[in-house]
Write an enzyme that holds these catalytic residues in place. Structure first.
Site, mmCIF file in Angstrom:
data_model
loop_
_atom_site.group_PDB
_atom_site.id
_atom_site.type_symbol
_atom_site.label_atom_id
_atom_site.label_comp_id
_atom_site.label_asym_id
_atom_site.label_seq_id
_atom_site.Cartn_x
_atom_site.Cartn_y
_atom_site.Cartn_z
ATOM 1 C CE1 TYR A 1 -0.675 4.015 3.479
ATOM 2 C CE2 TYR A 1 -2.988 3.539 3.954
ATOM 3 C CZ TYR A 1 -2.026 4.247 3.250
ATOM 4 O OH TYR A 1 -2.411 5.195 2.331
ATOM 5 C CE LYS B 1 -1.363 7.546 4.903
ATOM 6 N NZ LYS B 1 -0.584 8.723 4.484
HETATM 7 N N1 LIG Z 1 -4.267 6.753 -3.496
HETATM 8 C C1 LIG Z 1 -5.168 6.663 -2.523
HETATM 9 O O1 LIG Z 1 -6.335 6.272 -2.731
HETATM 10 C C2 LIG Z 1 -4.788 7.057 -1.133
HETATM 11 C C3 LIG Z 1 -5.723 6.837 -0.105
HETATM 12 C C4 LIG Z 1 -5.414 7.242 1.177
HETATM 13 C C5 LIG Z 1 -4.199 7.849 1.430
HETATM 14 N N2 LIG Z 1 -3.290 8.020 0.424
HETATM 15 C C6 LIG Z 1 -2.021 8.657 0.751
HETATM 16 O O2 LIG Z 1 -1.728 9.667 -0.207
HETATM 17 C C7 LIG Z 1 -0.310 9.815 -0.313
HETATM 18 C C8 LIG Z 1 0.119 9.702 -1.760
HETATM 19 O O3 LIG Z 1 -0.154 8.395 -2.213
HETATM 20 P P1 LIG Z 1 -0.317 7.999 -3.757
HETATM 21 O O4 LIG Z 1 -1.474 7.081 -3.829
HETATM 22 O O5 LIG Z 1 -0.257 9.201 -4.617
HETATM 23 O O6 LIG Z 1 1.001 7.069 -3.943
HETATM 24 P P2 LIG Z 1 2.249 7.120 -4.965
HETATM 25 O O7 LIG Z 1 3.079 5.895 -4.718
HETATM 26 O O8 LIG Z 1 1.773 7.364 -6.352
HETATM 27 O O9 LIG Z 1 3.071 8.401 -4.453
HETATM 28 C C9 LIG Z 1 3.789 8.401 -3.238
HETATM 29 C C10 LIG Z 1 5.130 9.046 -3.500
HETATM 30 O O10 LIG Z 1 5.860 9.125 -2.253
HETATM 31 C C11 LIG Z 1 7.218 8.905 -2.555
HETATM 32 N N3 LIG Z 1 7.952 8.489 -1.353
HETATM 33 C C12 LIG Z 1 7.883 7.291 -0.723
HETATM 34 N N4 LIG Z 1 8.729 7.263 0.324
HETATM 35 C C13 LIG Z 1 9.329 8.479 0.361
HETATM 36 C C14 LIG Z 1 10.292 9.068 1.226
HETATM 37 N N5 LIG Z 1 10.809 8.394 2.260
HETATM 38 N N6 LIG Z 1 10.677 10.354 0.998
HETATM 39 C C15 LIG Z 1 10.172 11.050 -0.059
HETATM 40 N N7 LIG Z 1 9.272 10.529 -0.915
HETATM 41 C C16 LIG Z 1 8.844 9.263 -0.706
HETATM 42 C C17 LIG Z 1 7.209 7.829 -3.619
HETATM 43 O O11 LIG Z 1 8.429 7.779 -4.340
HETATM 44 C C18 LIG Z 1 6.005 8.240 -4.456
HETATM 45 O O12 LIG Z 1 6.378 9.035 -5.561
HETATM 46 C C19 LIG Z 1 0.307 8.732 0.600
HETATM 47 O O13 LIG Z 1 0.599 9.309 1.869
HETATM 48 C C20 LIG Z 1 -0.817 7.727 0.725
HETATM 49 O O14 LIG Z 1 -0.708 6.970 1.891
HETATM 50 C C21 LIG Z 1 -3.560 7.623 -0.849
#
Ligand SMILES: NC(=O)c1ccc[n+]([C@@H]2O[C@H](COP(=O)([O-])OP(=O)(O)OC[C@H]3O[C@@H](n4cnc5c(N)ncnc54)[C@H](O)[C@@H]3O)[C@@H](O)[C@H]2O)c1
Length: 309
Positions: A167, A171
């Site tokens: 990851y 990232k």
């Molecule tokens: N939540 C946090 O604190 C946090 C922190 C840093 C980065 N992020 C990043 O933010 C983004 C959203 O994360 P989140 O926490 O809302 O997670 P989440 O799991 O709630 O949402 C991610 C979505 O991406 C979709 N997805 C996964 N693989 C896919 C693909 N191949 N094609 C299309 N859709 C796909 C999933 O079905 C899901 O609905 C991600 O890139 C994550 O790495 C989140």
């Protein structure tokens, strides 16, 4: 007729991974601000397994319930041809593409000596290759339009995060990718920025099925749960809606001319990250060899202040 009082009236946006969490909040706010939105989501679990178009369709229904305009797409960003279909959905449904939010993500945390090749490939494929796939297909359209906004989703995990080698690598790759895309496309009035968000009200953060919080459990077991040099704790609970607010603001003309930058958002904190810089250097006319480097003075100069006594 587009409602000119809305910040993104008449714009067309794609949000990947918009069926849940941060992407869903981004799609809803983009639509509230007048954008027509392609809600993309594969609809699988946090590891990226399975598929369900119903996940994206549910968000489309939410948008339609307040009078917004959206269509669902269930393709995977990890697949180059499928990513082209996501872009085509915007063009066929709404005739143009102004905003691309690369948000889709999965997580498969494992300490490096237990991390399988499959878990490495699956995470790099969705985050890093997914960004490439989407930008590669969007770039010719935006270039011809001579306008566009791209936002990529990085993470503080890229700064160093126990048990998250796949990851973190993806990232931090996204941050480097963003800097270069900004240079490739900036002269066509296309800007590309990145965010490092925090949101605890999402599946990935919750660790359902082995998400980032599962990595946190790993980290706690081993006693190291910091992101780079930053603590995990924040005064306010980080929420997806707050991340969406920054992302939508970055898409507006208020932020015109801002290109190649990385922003922080979450838990009441908004910020701008520095770009990496060389903090010390020394020049030697003959060039450096092992004997020249292997002197106390050189070690003290370069790393003396970062070595624990
Ligand atoms: N939540 C946090 O604190 C946090 C922190 C840093 C980065 N992020 C990043 O933010 C983004 C959203 O994360 P989140 O926490 O809302 O997670 P989440 O799991 O709630 O949402 C991610 C979505 O991406 C979709 N997805 C996964 N693989 C896919 C693909 N191949 N094609 C299309 N859709 C796909 C999933 O079905 C899901 O609905 C991600 O890139 C994550 O790495 C989140």
């Amino acid at each position: 007729m587009a409602d000119a009082r809305k910040r993104l009236a008449g714009k067309v946006a794609i949000v990947t991974g918009a069926g849940n969490g941060i992407g869903r909040a981004e799609a809803l706010l983009l639509a509230r601000e007048g954008a027509k939105v392609v809600v993309n989501d594969l609809g699988g679990d946090t590891k990226g397994e399975g598929a369900d178009l119903g996940v994206a369709q549910k968000v489309v229904q939410e948008i339609q319930s307040f009078g917004g305009n959206a269509v669902a797409n269930g393709d995977s960003v990890a697949d180059y041809s499928a990513a082209a279909r996501i872009i085509d959905t915007a063009i066929k449904s709404f005739g143009r593409l102004d905003i691309l939010i690369n948000n889709a993500g999965n997580a498969r945390p494992r300490v490096i000596y237990n991390l399988s090749e499959e878990d490495w490939d699956a995470v790099i494929a969705v985050h890093l290759k997914g960004c490439f796939n989407m930008v590669r297909h969007a770039a010719p359209i935006m270039r011809e339009q001579r306008s566009g906004v791209i936002i990529n989703t990085g993470s503080e995990s890229g700064l160093g995060h126990f048990g998250q080698a796949n990851y973190s690598a993806a990232k931090e790759g996204i941050i480097g990718f963003t800097r270069t895309i900004a240079r490739d496309l900036g002269r066509f009035n296309i800007r590309c920025n990145a965010i490092r968000p925090r949101a605890l009200d999402t599946r990935l953060a919750g660790g359902e099925g082995g998400g980032v919080a599962a990595g946190e459990k790993l980290a706690q077991t081993f006693g190291q749960h910091v992101l780079g040099n930053r603590s995990m704790s924040t005064p306010l609970t980080p929420k997806a809606e707050e991340v969406a607010a920054l992302v939508v603001w970055l898409c507006t003309d208020s932020m015109a001319g801002v290109n190649g930058r990385t922003f922080q958002i979450g838990g009441g904190e908004v910020g701008l990250w520095s770009e990496p810089e060389l903090i010390k250097s020394s020049f030697r006319e003959e060039g450096w060899d092992l004997d020249a480097l292997d002197k106390d003075a050189m070690r003290n100069y370069l790393v003396g202040d970062i070595i624990e006594p």
